[in-house]
Design a protein around this motif. Structure first.
Motif, PDB file in Angstrom:
ATOM      1  N   ASP A 184     -11.962   3.650  62.295  1.00 55.31           N
ATOM      2  CA  ASP A 184     -10.505   3.701  62.275  1.00 55.31           C
ATOM      3  C   ASP A 184     -10.045   4.706  63.327  1.00 55.31           C
ATOM      4  O   ASP A 184     -10.205   5.925  63.140  1.00 55.31           O
ATOM      5  CB  ASP A 184      -9.999   4.130  60.897  1.00 55.31           C
ATOM      6  CG  ASP A 184     -10.431   3.169  59.804  1.00 55.31           C
ATOM      7  OD1 ASP A 184      -9.748   2.154  59.626  1.00 55.31           O
ATOM      8  OD2 ASP A 184     -11.445   3.445  59.131  1.00 55.31           O
ATOM      9  N   VAL A 185      -9.500   4.204  64.431  1.00 52.12           N
ATOM     10  CA  VAL A 185      -8.977   5.095  65.467  1.00 52.12           C
ATOM     11  C   VAL A 185      -7.764   5.822  64.897  1.00 52.12           C
ATOM     12  O   VAL A 185      -6.814   5.190  64.419  1.00 52.12           O
ATOM     13  CB  VAL A 185      -8.604   4.315  66.737  1.00 52.12           C
ATOM     14  CG1 VAL A 185      -7.998   5.253  67.777  1.00 52.12           C
ATOM     15  CG2 VAL A 185      -9.833   3.605  67.298  1.00 52.12           C
ATOM     16  N   PRO A 207      -3.276   4.727  62.092  1.00 50.33           N
ATOM     17  CA  PRO A 207      -4.673   4.403  62.428  1.00 50.33           C
ATOM     18  C   PRO A 207      -4.870   2.909  62.644  1.00 50.33           C
ATOM     19  O   PRO A 207      -4.174   2.084  62.055  1.00 50.33           O
ATOM     20  CB  PRO A 207      -5.447   4.901  61.214  1.00 50.33           C
ATOM     21  CG  PRO A 207      -4.475   4.836  60.084  1.00 50.33           C
ATOM     22  CD  PRO A 207      -3.134   5.143  60.674  1.00 50.33           C
ATOM     23  N   TYR A 208      -5.849   2.608  63.486  1.00 50.33           N
ATOM     24  CA  TYR A 208      -6.135   1.223  63.850  1.00 50.33           C
ATOM     25  C   TYR A 208      -7.606   0.937  63.570  1.00 50.33           C
ATOM     26  O   TYR A 208      -8.487   1.675  64.017  1.00 50.33           O
ATOM     27  CB  TYR A 208      -5.832   0.993  65.329  1.00 50.33           C
ATOM     28  CG  TYR A 208      -6.151  -0.406  65.810  1.00 50.33           C
ATOM     29  CD1 TYR A 208      -5.214  -1.429  65.694  1.00 50.33           C
ATOM     30  CD2 TYR A 208      -7.398  -0.697  66.371  1.00 50.33           C
ATOM     31  CE1 TYR A 208      -5.508  -2.718  66.132  1.00 50.33           C
ATOM     32  CE2 TYR A 208      -7.697  -1.978  66.807  1.00 50.33           C
ATOM     33  CZ  TYR A 208      -6.749  -2.982  66.683  1.00 50.33           C
ATOM     34  OH  TYR A 208      -7.045  -4.254  67.109  1.00 50.33           O
ATOM     35  N   VAL A 209      -7.866  -0.150  62.823  1.00 46.74           N
ATOM     36  CA  VAL A 209      -9.247  -0.529  62.501  1.00 46.74           C
ATOM     37  C   VAL A 209      -9.865  -1.222  63.705  1.00 46.74           C
ATOM     38  O   VAL A 209      -9.399  -2.287  64.134  1.00 46.74           O
ATOM     39  CB  VAL A 209      -9.304  -1.455  61.274  1.00 46.74           C
ATOM     40  CG1 VAL A 209     -10.752  -1.864  60.996  1.00 46.74           C
ATOM     41  CG2 VAL A 209      -8.704  -0.774  60.054  1.00 46.74           C
ATOM     42  N   ASN A 213     -18.107  -4.770  67.805  1.00 41.98           N
ATOM     43  CA  ASN A 213     -18.044  -5.823  68.816  1.00 41.98           C
ATOM     44  C   ASN A 213     -16.601  -6.240  69.108  1.00 41.98           C
ATOM     45  O   ASN A 213     -16.288  -7.424  69.239  1.00 41.98           O
ATOM     46  CB  ASN A 213     -18.868  -7.041  68.380  1.00 41.98           C
ATOM     47  CG  ASN A 213     -19.142  -7.991  69.539  1.00 41.98           C
ATOM     48  OD1 ASN A 213     -19.215  -7.570  70.690  1.00 41.98           O
ATOM     49  ND2 ASN A 213     -19.281  -9.270  69.238  1.00 41.98           N
ATOM     50  N   SER A 214     -15.713  -5.242  69.192  1.00 45.77           N
ATOM     51  CA  SER A 214     -14.315  -5.547  69.498  1.00 45.77           C
ATOM     52  C   SER A 214     -13.722  -4.461  70.392  1.00 45.77           C
ATOM     53  O   SER A 214     -14.236  -3.344  70.482  1.00 45.77           O
ATOM     54  CB  SER A 214     -13.489  -5.694  68.222  1.00 45.77           C
ATOM     55  OG  SER A 214     -13.501  -4.494  67.483  1.00 45.77           O
ATOM     56  N   THR A 238     -11.682   9.156  65.629  1.00 46.37           N
ATOM     57  CA  THR A 238     -11.647   8.230  64.498  1.00 46.37           C
ATOM     58  C   THR A 238     -11.639   9.009  63.185  1.00 46.37           C
ATOM     59  O   THR A 238     -12.046  10.175  63.137  1.00 46.37           O
ATOM     60  CB  THR A 238     -12.861   7.283  64.500  1.00 46.37           C
ATOM     61  OG1 THR A 238     -14.041   8.025  64.152  1.00 46.37           O
ATOM     62  CG2 THR A 238     -13.045   6.630  65.862  1.00 46.37           C
ATOM     63  N   LEU A 239     -11.189   8.340  62.133  1.00 50.28           N
ATOM     64  CA  LEU A 239     -11.202   8.956  60.803  1.00 50.28           C
ATOM     65  C   LEU A 239     -12.621   9.256  60.338  1.00 50.28           C
ATOM     66  O   LEU A 239     -12.834  10.123  59.484  1.00 50.28           O
ATOM     67  CB  LEU A 239     -10.518   8.033  59.789  1.00 50.28           C
ATOM     68  CG  LEU A 239      -9.011   7.832  59.951  1.00 50.28           C
ATOM     69  CD1 LEU A 239      -8.499   6.826  58.921  1.00 50.28           C
ATOM     70  CD2 LEU A 239      -8.264   9.156  59.813  1.00 50.28           C
ATOM     71  N   GLN A 240     -13.602   8.549  60.903  1.00 47.35           N
ATOM     72  CA  GLN A 240     -15.002   8.758  60.529  1.00 47.35           C
ATOM     73  C   GLN A 240     -15.640   9.915  61.303  1.00 47.35           C
ATOM     74  O   GLN A 240     -16.848  10.118  61.217  1.00 47.35           O
ATOM     75  CB  GLN A 240     -15.805   7.474  60.766  1.00 47.35           C
ATOM     76  CG  GLN A 240     -15.473   6.335  59.826  1.00 47.35           C
ATOM     77  CD  GLN A 240     -14.177   5.623  60.179  1.00 47.35           C
ATOM     78  OE1 GLN A 240     -13.671   5.732  61.305  1.00 47.35           O
ATOM     79  NE2 GLN A 240     -13.628   4.891  59.226  1.00 47.35           N
ATOM     80  N   HIS A 241     -14.832  10.656  62.076  1.00 47.03           N
ATOM     81  CA  HIS A 241     -15.274  11.842  62.821  1.00 47.03           C
ATOM     82  C   HIS A 241     -16.054  11.511  64.090  1.00 47.03           C
ATOM     83  O   HIS A 241     -16.600  12.415  64.732  1.00 47.03           O
ATOM     84  CB  HIS A 241     -16.105  12.781  61.943  1.00 47.03           C
ATOM     85  CG  HIS A 241     -15.389  13.252  60.712  1.00 47.03           C
ATOM     86  ND1 HIS A 241     -14.496  14.302  60.723  1.00 47.03           N
ATOM     87  CD2 HIS A 241     -15.413  12.799  59.435  1.00 47.03           C
ATOM     88  CE1 HIS A 241     -14.017  14.486  59.510  1.00 47.03           C
ATOM     89  NE2 HIS A 241     -14.550  13.579  58.711  1.00 47.03           N
TER      90      HIS A 241
END
Length: 253
Positions: A184-185, A207-209, A213-214, A238-241
């Motif tokens: 998630d940007v 946030p943008y998912v 491969n995108s 990203t939210l995932q660090h």
């Protein structure tokens, strides 16, 4: 009649003694067989406790921690006291683990296995081999190497074009097919002339998912005319660090 009862009583006692003797002999033979088996394969039963790391797990959606499972084997001569867990990376640097649950130091009994949650951010080492080190105070520790999940993000293009707009620029980000997770940007920053600025993204909204491969192109609001000719670094978080950065010299137009 009394003689018969006495004989029966003696027979029961003899039977009990035979069963006890059989159990003791069986245990001794079992121990000797086990000892002989270990020696036959060249295995020496340790004189001091020696733990083993049996598993390391990473969560691709949360690189702020990892789990490590430690075993004190059944042939260990004693309980063991685990004192510290550290990590070393491919660059040869040792890293402290800032938090461990259950907390350390802690005892690990014979034949027992325990999983520890270790707080350490491995986002900068995605896809690299990481060695986890377990230290004990009264025996031999353990090391185990495992690759952290690969999350491959990259800024593939940046466009600063005054004919389009001097108040915005475009940045294109790709999450490669090899990545272990969608991300998630959450934000974009610009570092120019020694200052880091938080950028307002107008399209698409954050946030943008960003799936594996995108690719996505963000329109970022920022008047960059005063920074023409300067080296500028754009960073996507990203939210995932996880994050990715790229530098560009803003063109003079």
């Amino acid at each position: 009649m009394r003689f018969i009862q006495s004989a029966i009583g003696i027979s029961k006692l003899i039977l009990i003694l035979l069963l006890l003797t059989s159990a003791i002999v069986g245990a001794v033979l079992s121990y000797m067989w086990t000892e002989g088996y270990y020696q036959s394969i060249g295995f020496q039963i340790p004189e001091t406790a020696s733990v083993t790391i049996t598993n390391i797990t990473f969560d691709p959606q949360n690189p702020t921690f990892f789990n490590v499972t430690v075993l004190n084997p059944s042939f260990s001569p004693s309980n063991v006291n685990i004192t510290k867990i550290m990590v070393s990376t491919e660059d040869g640097v040792f890293h402290n683990v800032w938090g461990v649950r259950p907390s350390l130091p802690g005892e690990l009994r014979i034949s027992m296995s325990k999983t520890f949650k270790c707080v350490w951010n491995w986002a900068d080492y995605t896809g690299q081999d990481i060695i986890v080190h377990v230290f004990v105070s009264d025996g031999t520790g353990s090391n185990l190497e495992k690759a952290a999940p690969l999350v491959k993000l990259a800024i593939t293009d940046m466009v600063f074009n005054s004919t389009i707009s001097e108040n915005s620029f475009n940045v294109t980000v790709r999450n490669f097919a090899l990545s272990a997770a969608d991300v998630d940007v959450s934000r974009i920053t610009v570092s120019a002339n020694g200052t880091i600025r938080e950028i307002n993204v107008t399209n698409p909204e954050l946030p943008y998912v960003l799936n594996k491969n995108s690719t996505v192109t963000f329109v970022c609001s920022w008047n960059w005319t005063a920074y023409q000719g300067m080296i500028t670094e754009v960073t996507v978080y990203t939210l995932q660090h996880f994050k990715t950065s790229k530098t560009i010299t803003i063109p003079k137009e």
